[in-house]
Design a protein around this motif. Structure first.
Motif, PDB file in Angstrom:
ATOM      1  N   ASP A  19      -4.968  -2.114  -6.517  1.00  0.00           N
ATOM      2  CA  ASP A  19      -5.658  -3.322  -6.090  1.00  0.00           C
ATOM      3  C   ASP A  19      -6.579  -3.830  -7.202  1.00  0.00           C
ATOM      4  O   ASP A  19      -6.634  -5.030  -7.479  1.00  0.00           O
ATOM      5  CB  ASP A  19      -6.454  -3.044  -4.816  1.00  0.00           C
ATOM      6  CG  ASP A  19      -7.064  -4.305  -4.247  1.00  0.00           C
ATOM      7  OD1 ASP A  19      -6.350  -5.338  -4.176  1.00  0.00           O
ATOM      8  OD2 ASP A  19      -8.261  -4.271  -3.880  1.00  0.00           O
ATOM      9  N   ASP A  73      -6.717   6.640  -3.497  1.00  0.00           N
ATOM     10  CA  ASP A  73      -7.233   6.275  -4.822  1.00  0.00           C
ATOM     11  C   ASP A  73      -6.221   5.411  -5.567  1.00  0.00           C
ATOM     12  O   ASP A  73      -6.587   4.461  -6.257  1.00  0.00           O
ATOM     13  CB  ASP A  73      -7.541   7.526  -5.640  1.00  0.00           C
ATOM     14  CG  ASP A  73      -8.768   8.262  -5.143  1.00  0.00           C
ATOM     15  OD1 ASP A  73      -9.544   7.662  -4.361  1.00  0.00           O
ATOM     16  OD2 ASP A  73      -8.953   9.435  -5.523  1.00  0.00           O
ATOM     17  N   ASP A 109      -4.049   3.355  -4.212  1.00  0.00           N
ATOM     18  CA  ASP A 109      -4.126   2.010  -3.618  1.00  0.00           C
ATOM     19  C   ASP A 109      -5.267   1.216  -4.244  1.00  0.00           C
ATOM     20  O   ASP A 109      -5.110   0.047  -4.604  1.00  0.00           O
ATOM     21  CB  ASP A 109      -4.363   2.086  -2.102  1.00  0.00           C
ATOM     22  CG  ASP A 109      -3.148   2.560  -1.337  1.00  0.00           C
ATOM     23  OD1 ASP A 109      -2.018   2.387  -1.830  1.00  0.00           O
ATOM     24  OD2 ASP A 109      -3.344   3.106  -0.228  1.00  0.00           O
ATOM     25  N   LEU A 110      -6.408   1.849  -4.365  1.00  0.00           N
ATOM     26  CA  LEU A 110      -7.578   1.174  -4.922  1.00  0.00           C
ATOM     27  C   LEU A 110      -7.383   0.820  -6.396  1.00  0.00           C
ATOM     28  O   LEU A 110      -7.755  -0.268  -6.835  1.00  0.00           O
ATOM     29  CB  LEU A 110      -8.828   2.051  -4.731  1.00  0.00           C
ATOM     30  CG  LEU A 110      -9.239   2.301  -3.272  1.00  0.00           C
ATOM     31  CD1 LEU A 110     -10.380   3.292  -3.216  1.00  0.00           C
ATOM     32  CD2 LEU A 110      -9.587   1.002  -2.581  1.00  0.00           C
ATOM     33  N   ARG A 165       0.836  -1.192   0.000  1.00  0.00           N
ATOM     34  CA  ARG A 165       0.000   0.000   0.000  1.00  0.00           C
ATOM     35  C   ARG A 165       0.873   1.245   0.000  1.00  0.00           C
ATOM     36  O   ARG A 165       1.978   1.245   0.513  1.00  0.00           O
ATOM     37  CB  ARG A 165      -0.888  -0.005   1.234  1.00  0.00           C
ATOM     38  CG  ARG A 165      -1.966  -1.062   1.139  1.00  0.00           C
ATOM     39  CD  ARG A 165      -2.942  -0.975   2.245  1.00  0.00           C
ATOM     40  NE  ARG A 165      -3.473   0.394   2.344  1.00  0.00           N
ATOM     41  CZ  ARG A 165      -4.036   0.874   3.425  1.00  0.00           C
ATOM     42  NH1 ARG A 165      -4.158   0.129   4.493  1.00  0.00           N
ATOM     43  NH2 ARG A 165      -4.492   2.107   3.466  1.00  0.00           N
TER      44      ARG A 165
END
Length: 102
Positions: free
Chosen positions: A23, A17, A19-20, A7
């Motif tokens: 992912d 954002d 990180d998302l 992360r």
């Protein structure tokens, strides 16, 4: 975890954002690999072709171990299996006809 999977924010902080997005991209890549693997398992025709080729290769290896004078016949049987199959069927028909006469 690899660098890509770490992360960008500190633990305990809400994901950013970035990180998302990271992912989501990793999940997308994993899903693509899973779908490709399932597709390979479902492709019966390709799997059957691969199995036939493996068996043919093994038969070629075994043919090389045979005596020199029978190799041509064995090679023909490996590469054109219909010929020996028809010969066997013809022999069975001849034997049946001969046994009916007796």
């Amino acid at each position: 975890m690899t660098d890509e999977q770490e992360r960008l924010t500190m633990p305990g902080q809400p994901p950013t954002d970035e990180d998302l997005r990271m992912d989501a991209e990793l999940t997308r890549q994993e899903l693509a690999r899973t779908v490709a693997a399932l597709g390979d398992k479902v492709d019966i025709k390709a799997r059957a072709h691969d199995k036939v080729e493996a068996l043919r290769h093994r038969a070629d290896e075994l043919t090389q171990r045979l005596p020199e004078r029978v190799r041509p016949a064995a090679a023909t049987a490996v590469h054109r299996p219909l010929i020996p199959l028809l010969a066997v069927v013809a022999l069975v028909l001849v034997f049946r006809r001969v046994s009916k006469r007796s």
